[in-house]
Design a protein around this motif. Structure first.
Motif, PDB file in Angstrom:
ATOM      1  N   ASP A 208       0.827  -1.199   0.000  1.00  8.87           N
ATOM      2  CA  ASP A 208       0.000   0.000   0.000  1.00  8.87           C
ATOM      3  C   ASP A 208       0.875   1.270   0.000  1.00  8.87           C
ATOM      4  OD1 ASP A 208      -2.460   1.093  -0.160  1.00  8.87           O
ATOM      5  OD2 ASP A 208      -2.995   0.819   1.953  1.00  8.87           O
ATOM      6  N   ALA A 209       2.115   1.115  -0.452  1.00  5.02           N
ATOM      7  CA  ALA A 209       3.022   2.283  -0.499  1.00  5.02           C
ATOM      8  C   ALA A 209       2.517   3.290  -1.531  1.00  5.02           C
ATOM      9  CB  ALA A 209       4.434   1.835  -0.851  1.00  5.02           C
ATOM     10  N   ARG A 210       2.804   4.577  -1.282  1.00  3.38           N
ATOM     11  CA  ARG A 210       2.342   5.636  -2.197  1.00  3.38           C
ATOM     12  C   ARG A 210       3.521   6.522  -2.608  1.00  3.38           C
ATOM     13  NH1 ARG A 210      -3.460   5.957  -1.526  1.00  3.38           N
ATOM     14  NH2 ARG A 210      -3.923   3.766  -1.114  1.00  3.38           N
ATOM     15  N   ASP A 211       3.321   7.244  -3.696  1.00  3.11           N
ATOM     16  CA  ASP A 211       4.319   8.223  -4.130  1.00  3.11           C
ATOM     17  C   ASP A 211       4.518   9.289  -3.054  1.00  3.11           C
ATOM     18  OD1 ASP A 211       5.276   7.738  -6.839  1.00  3.11           O
ATOM     19  OD2 ASP A 211       3.163   7.887  -7.429  1.00  3.11           O
ATOM     20  N   ASP A 212       5.770   9.680  -2.868  1.00  8.46           N
ATOM     21  CA  ASP A 212       6.040  10.722  -1.875  1.00  8.46           C
ATOM     22  C   ASP A 212       5.269  12.003  -2.181  1.00  8.46           C
ATOM     23  OD1 ASP A 212       8.165   9.733   0.081  1.00  8.46           O
ATOM     24  OD2 ASP A 212       9.079   9.193  -1.817  1.00  8.46           O
ATOM     25  N   TRP A 213       5.165  12.352  -3.467  1.00 15.16           N
ATOM     26  CA  TRP A 213       4.456  13.609  -3.794  1.00 15.16           C
ATOM     27  C   TRP A 213       2.989  13.512  -3.454  1.00 15.16           C
ATOM     28  CZ3 TRP A 213       0.411  13.522  -7.164  1.00 15.16           C
ATOM     29  CH2 TRP A 213       0.375  12.521  -8.150  1.00 15.16           C
ATOM     30  N   TRP A 214       2.424  12.318  -3.601  1.00 17.65           N
ATOM     31  CA  TRP A 214       1.006  12.127  -3.257  1.00 17.65           C
ATOM     32  C   TRP A 214       0.804  12.308  -1.756  1.00 17.65           C
ATOM     33  CZ3 TRP A 214      -1.716   8.796  -0.078  1.00 17.65           C
ATOM     34  CH2 TRP A 214      -3.104   8.741  -0.280  1.00 17.65           C
ATOM     35  N   ILE A 215       1.727  11.718  -0.972  1.00 20.88           N
ATOM     36  CA  ILE A 215       1.592  11.796   0.493  1.00 20.88           C
ATOM     37  C   ILE A 215       1.698  13.254   0.956  1.00 20.88           C
ATOM     38  CG2 ILE A 215       2.491  10.984   2.707  1.00 20.88           C
ATOM     39  CD1 ILE A 215       3.772   8.596   1.190  1.00 20.88           C
ATOM     40  N   ILE A 216       2.706  13.957   0.417  1.00 12.00           N
ATOM     41  CA  ILE A 216       2.875  15.374   0.820  1.00 12.00           C
ATOM     42  C   ILE A 216       1.613  16.171   0.453  1.00 12.00           C
ATOM     43  CG2 ILE A 216       4.255  17.473   0.531  1.00 12.00           C
ATOM     44  CD1 ILE A 216       6.596  15.594  -0.359  1.00 12.00           C
ATOM     45  N   SER A 217       1.113  15.947  -0.763  1.00 16.15           N
ATOM     46  CA  SER A 217      -0.093  16.680  -1.193  1.00 16.15           C
ATOM     47  C   SER A 217      -1.272  16.389  -0.282  1.00 16.15           C
ATOM     48  CB  SER A 217      -0.512  16.254  -2.606  1.00 16.15           C
ATOM     49  OG  SER A 217       0.494  16.516  -3.505  1.00 16.15           O
ATOM     50  N   GLN A 218      -1.418  15.138   0.105  1.00 16.73           N
ATOM     51  CA  GLN A 218      -2.532  14.760   0.976  1.00 16.73           C
ATOM     52  C   GLN A 218      -2.452  15.486   2.317  1.00 16.73           C
ATOM     53  OE1 GLN A 218      -5.267  12.612   0.725  1.00 16.73           O
ATOM     54  NE2 GLN A 218      -4.864  12.789  -1.470  1.00 16.73           N
ATOM     55  N   ILE A 219      -1.243  15.538   2.887  1.00 18.88           N
ATOM     56  CA  ILE A 219      -1.099  16.229   4.173  1.00 18.88           C
ATOM     57  C   ILE A 219      -1.387  17.724   3.976  1.00 18.88           C
ATOM     58  CG2 ILE A 219       0.482  16.803   6.064  1.00 18.88           C
ATOM     59  CD1 ILE A 219       1.944  14.131   5.432  1.00 18.88           C
ATOM     60  N   ALA A 220      -0.817  18.282   2.895  1.00 15.18           N
ATOM     61  CA  ALA A 220      -1.025  19.716   2.632  1.00 15.18           C
ATOM     62  C   ALA A 220      -2.519  20.025   2.516  1.00 15.18           C
ATOM     63  CB  ALA A 220      -0.286  20.116   1.361  1.00 15.18           C
ATOM     64  N   ASN A 221      -3.218  19.207   1.744  1.00 15.71           N
ATOM     65  CA  ASN A 221      -4.643  19.481   1.524  1.00 15.71           C
ATOM     66  C   ASN A 221      -5.471  19.299   2.793  1.00 15.71           C
ATOM     67  OD1 ASN A 221      -4.189  20.245  -1.062  1.00 15.71           O
ATOM     68  ND2 ASN A 221      -4.805  18.291  -1.988  1.00 15.71           N
ATOM     69  N   ARG A 222      -5.046  18.377   3.632  1.00 18.10           N
ATOM     70  CA  ARG A 222      -5.754  18.209   4.905  1.00 18.10           C
ATOM     71  C   ARG A 222      -5.446  19.360   5.862  1.00 18.10           C
ATOM     72  NH1 ARG A 222      -7.074  12.058   5.155  1.00 18.10           N
ATOM     73  NH2 ARG A 222      -6.571  11.637   2.986  1.00 18.10           N
ATOM     74  N   MET A 223      -4.426  20.167   5.508  1.00 18.39           N
ATOM     75  CA  MET A 223      -4.145  21.355   6.317  1.00 18.39           C
ATOM     76  C   MET A 223      -4.635  22.617   5.615  1.00 18.39           C
ATOM     77  SD  MET A 223      -0.376  20.458   7.861  1.00 18.39           S
ATOM     78  CE  MET A 223      -0.339  21.897   8.954  1.00 18.39           C
ATOM     79  N   GLY A 224      -5.485  22.446   4.636  1.00 20.42           N
ATOM     80  CA  GLY A 224      -6.141  23.614   4.042  1.00 20.42           C
ATOM     81  C   GLY A 224      -5.628  24.034   2.678  1.00 20.42           C
ATOM     82  N   ALA A 225      -4.565  23.389   2.181  1.00 17.82           N
ATOM     83  CA  ALA A 225      -4.089  23.751   0.839  1.00 17.82           C
ATOM     84  C   ALA A 225      -5.064  23.192  -0.195  1.00 17.82           C
ATOM     85  CB  ALA A 225      -2.695  23.185   0.604  1.00 17.82           C
ATOM     86  N   LYS A 226      -4.982  23.723  -1.403  1.00 12.63           N
ATOM     87  CA  LYS A 226      -5.865  23.197  -2.452  1.00 12.63           C
ATOM     88  C   LYS A 226      -5.029  22.766  -3.646  1.00 12.63           C
ATOM     89  CE  LYS A 226     -10.121  25.470  -1.133  1.00 12.63           C
ATOM     90  NZ  LYS A 226      -9.595  26.056   0.141  1.00 12.63           N
ATOM     91  N   TRP A 227      -4.123  21.842  -3.373  1.00  8.42           N
ATOM     92  CA  TRP A 227      -3.246  21.369  -4.434  1.00  8.42           C
ATOM     93  C   TRP A 227      -3.978  20.327  -5.259  1.00  8.42           C
ATOM     94  CZ3 TRP A 227       1.970  20.232  -1.416  1.00  8.42           C
ATOM     95  CH2 TRP A 227       2.453  21.458  -0.902  1.00  8.42           C
TER      96      TRP A 227
END
Lengths: 529, 352
Positions: free
Chosen positions: A320-339
């Motif tokens: 269930d490993a994911r791309d690093d960019w996907w993980i960073i984007s997910q955290i960013a978006n959960r903190m209010g970013a709209k990437w």
């Protein structure tokens, strides 16, 4: 690198200083060997240990660890004293020669030989004369120049020498640092540094702040430079730093003074580790996020010669490993970013907009073309070598630099010098190479290289497990008796957690760039039984 | 360099002065068969399989014969075919080329030529001699001299590319054989396991230890990427089998490495498929890691970062980015720290 790998055949000779090229950059090491052994090119090697390249060298200087600047000054002293430097280049392309010459006055070969622990000062003269004949000579260095409290000055000294010899801005010349990780060049280019945005645009600059606020659609970007890795861990112990997000890094193994790093990780309120294995560092994490390994990714990497290359997806993600960019984007978006990045190319297109040196590079182009940055436009071919006709500041500036000793001297309690590095079969903290069967079988455990003189003084046998201690800690490790290091100098590769060299290393930093002094600290060796 | 024009098989083709016939031919998509010739090493001119007819008269080896302006070349006619067949029969007779037991089956230049020229069987009455088989001594490379055709590619790969000078020839004439150092086993020689000799070997005389039992060559698929280890940025062709397991890596000739690799680039990638890989997000509860869903883990991280930022300010959070990640990922990590967290506390191992 100012120059390119494919220019190796066009060099008349090489100065390799602080780089065990055949073990750490083996493919380039072979190219240099081919030039020297099969094509008669000249080679000068400066290294505290006998390395493979030193065997083929016209001149080899086995200096005391931490004395690079002294010997570089020695070469330059001879070049100026004997009028052998490239006068046209110095007059038309540089400034500051007088100050440099003044500082170099005292660096006679005899004085330098004393500092570096060399028996034959005359060889410094002969090597300098040879360098002056080599048109052009390429200078290669690696962490054996930089990992000192005088690391920045070491780098500047290599630039002084190559400017004095007129070897800048020409194919086959240059100052060529060999980057130790496949995308350390790219990580720096992308602004994964506390002081700069992508393309080395300083963060402490209002114009850059405004530019990136506009590009990213945010307000209030910080103009305060951030902390470097070692400073982060000091701040964690000091209580100012509460959380760390570590992606693909293993500071417990890679950072100096391991006990201190572990204490720092333990004092954090929250540690996230994003990696492919449960590393030594991940053991201390609160959350571990499994990421894709390089063969499961698409993206780009920039090599030591600034060449941007495509990485293709060879394998599907592991579990269930994911791309690093996907993980960073997910955290960013959960903190209010709209990437809204859907694939790595979407990110690269954004990189092109804010990174002038990458603006002309596209996914389509690098599939077919060899492109090295700077590449400002899509019809630009990229840049094979830097500083042609002019330096970025205009004239190249000589910097007068004095030799300064390492942070830690030897004494009765810690009478020997420890230097650290990598070996051919392993890589960095061992996370990858020690999980690869053949590499692990070839060299399954750590060792300390000890000169036969020291071994006999301490009554140590080959393969005997001994204790090596510094002011920061102590490890048990197998002794390998070899005349590669000089008497009084020992070498330990840092790949092995069971006998981790970084328990011992000194976390003293270069004041300018904050690089730790991995390459020299004082230590003590002892028999256990 | 001066441009020259040749007539190869009736076709007018361009080349450059200084090239040999085979180089001009291949650049123009004309395939002259070869065994000892390989573009990444110096020319040997030993095997004679590349004989072509020059200017309608003599047969010359295309790999070493200089291409000359106005030259007429015929790459195959009746005489040439029978000559090549004869050479192949001799090569086969002097060894033991049983494809059934050979790792190179399906990826063997000798096999391809035998099929192309319809060689039925080796000459029977030729002398044989005992040869070296060493499948054990080296962890990376296997050797079966019964499949060796003495083309010298391995010798040249070791001398001109890796520059370790491990391989060499011993004896003369029919007794000529390949030796490592002064006749050591490979595993006991100075071989540093770059594996370039295997990559260049046109038969199964030198093969990788890792390949056996991982699928036939025609079942493998390849994709290129960039090596994950040092900063040279070697381009590698990764081969995987039908089950998706990595089988071998070969140096790609378009990368900065010119096809060469080191021991890590050759043999250092099984970590990617190690059972120890992390496959699920983990959250530490009461001192022990527990598997979690992505949603749980990501929400926890986002909440914690937001909470710490609100309480202690953005500079109380720092990130380590990675020289092992792509440009895109490093860009995103610094953007995340700067634009979302609000700090410049982002660094990676550039200094370490």
């Amino acid at each position: 690198m100012t120059n390119s790998i494919r220019e190796i055949p066009s060099s008349a000779g090489f100065l390799v200083i602080g780089s065990n090229t055949t073990e750490n950059h083996p493919v380039m090491g072979s190219m240099i060997k081919n030039a020297v052994i099969n094509n008669g090119k000249k080679l000068i090697v400066v290294d505290p240990r006998e390395i493979e390249l030193s065997r083929y060298a016209d001149y080899y200087f086995q200096i005391k660890p931490g004395t690079n600047i002294a010997i570089l000054n020695g070469f330059m002293h001879v070049l100026i004293k004997e009028g052998l430097y490239d006068k046209t280049f110095v007059e038309t392309r540089t400034e500051g020669l007088q100050e440099l010459a003044k500082a170099l006055e005292k660096y006679t070969p005899e004085y330098v030989a004393g500092i570096c622990g060399l028996d034959n000062p005359e060889d410094i003269r002969k090597a300098a004369r040879l360098m002056a004949e080599l048109k052009p000579m390429a200078l290669y260095y690696s962490m054996g120049i930089t990992q000192f409290v005088s690391g920045v000055n070491g780098v500047k000294s290599t630039a002084n020498l190559q400017m004095l010899l007129g070897n800048m801005g020409v194919p086959g010349g240059g100052v060529n640092p060999l980057r130790g990780q496949n995308n350390v060049q790219g990580a720096c280019d992308m602004g994964a540094l506390p002081v700069s945005y992508p393309a080395y645009q300083p963060v402490a600059n209002e114009e850059n702040k405004a530019k990136f606020e506009k590009a990213w659609g945010v307000n209030g970007l910080s103009v305060k430079p951030g902390l470097t890795i070692v400073e982060m861990f000091n701040a964690a112990i000091g209580g100012q730093l509460k959380a760390v997000y570590a992606m693909g890094e293993n500071p417990v193994m890679s950072d100096p003074n391991q006990h201190h790093i572990i204490e720092a990780l333990k004092s954090l309120e929250f540690l996230v580790v994003q990696d492919i294995f449960l590393t030594e560092t991940a053991q201390y994490a609160d959350v571990v996020l499994p990421s894709c390994a390089f063969l499961e990714k698409q993206g780009t990497a920039s090599n030591t010669e600034r060449r941007v290359q495509p990485m293709h997806k060879v394998l599907p993600p592991w579990g269930d490993a994911r791309d690093d960019w996907w993980i960073i984007s997910q955290i960013a978006n959960r903190m209010g970013a709209k990437w809204d990045y859907k694939k790595s190319e979407d990110i690269f297109e954004e990189i092109r907009k804010v990174t002038p040196s990458y603006a002309g590079i596209t996914y389509e182009r690098i599939e077919k073309e060899l492109i090295q940055w700077p590449c400002p436009t899509t019809d630009h071919p990229g840049t094979q070598y830097l500083h042609k006709d002019r330096f970025s500041r205009g004239l190249g500036l000589f910097t007068a630099i004095d030799y300064t000793p390492p942070a830690e001297g030897t004494d009765d309690e810690y009478p020997m010098i420890l230097t650290t590095g990598r070996i051919l079969e392993h890589f960095h903290t061992g996370t990858m190479s020690r999980n690869s069967r053949i590499l692990d079988e070839l060299v399954p455990e750590g060792f300390v290289q000890i000169n036969p003189n020291d071994a006999s003084n301490y009554n140590i046998a080959d393969n005997e497990v001994i204790s090596v201690s510094s002011r920061r800690g102590s490890i048990r490790i197998k002794a390998k008796i070899t005349d590669k290091p000089k008497p009084n100098v020992v070498f330990i590769p840092f790949h092995f957690y069971e006998a981790a060299a970084n328990v011992l290393t000194n976390d003293a930093l270069d004041p300018a760039c904050k690089i730790p002094e991995y390459k020299v600290c004082s230590c003590r060796i002892e028999k256990i039984a | 360099m001066e441009e020259i024009t040749l007539l190869i098989d009736g076709r007018e083709v361009k080349g450059k002065q200084g090239q040999t016939i085979i180089e001009v031919a291949r650049e123009n998509g004309i395939n002259i068969p070869s065994l000892c010739y390989h573009p990444s090493v110096s020319k040997t001119g030993a095997c004679r399989i590349c004989l072509v007819r020059v200017n309608n008269r003599m047969l010359r080896p295309a790999c070493v014969e200089p291409a000359i302006n106005g030259m007429t070349v015929v790459t195959e006619d009746e005489d040439i075919v029978s000559m090549r067949k004869w050479i192949l029969e001799l090569l086969l007779s002097d060894g033991d080329h049983n494809c059934l037991y050979c790792d190179a089956d399906g990826d063997c230049e000798l096999q391809s030529l035998v099929k192309r020229y319809g060689v039925q069987e080796p000459r029977k009455d030729e002398p044989k001699r005992d040869r070296t088989v060493d499948n054990e001594s080296s962890r990376g490379i296997k050797r079966n001299e019964y499949r060796c055709i003495l083309c010298q590619r391995c010798v040249k790969a070791c001398r001109e590319i890796q520059v370790s000078n491990v391989w060499g020839f011993s004896e003369r004439g029919f007794e000529t054989r390949l030796i490592a150092d002064d006749d050591q086993k490979i595993g006991e020689s100075n071989c540093v396991l770059c594996g370039q000799c295997v990559q260049l070997c046109p038969t199964g005389a030198l093969t990788y230890q890792t390949v056996l039992g991982r699928g036939a060559n025609w079942e493998l698929t390849k994709e290129s990427s960039i090596c994950i280890y040092c900063g040279v940025g070697c381009k590698i062709d990764f081969y995987k089998n039908r089950e998706g397991m990595l089988v071998k890596s070969l140096g790609n000739y378009e990368g900065p490495n010119n096809g060469h690799l080191c021991v890590k680039g050759r043999f250092g990638f099984d970590f990617v498929q190690s059972p120890k890989r992390l496959s699920k997000p983990l959250i530490k509860r009461n001192g022990a890691f527990e598997e979690a869903t992505w949603d749980e883990a990501l929400n926890l991280v986002a909440d914690k970062f937001a909470g710490i930022k609100a309480k202690n300010g953005p500079d109380s959070i720092a990130a380590l980015s990675s020289a092992k990640c792509t440009n895109e990922e490093n860009y995103l990590m610094q953007k995340f720290m700067r634009a979302v967290i609000g700090t410049n506390n982002v660094d990676h191992c550039a200094r370490l």
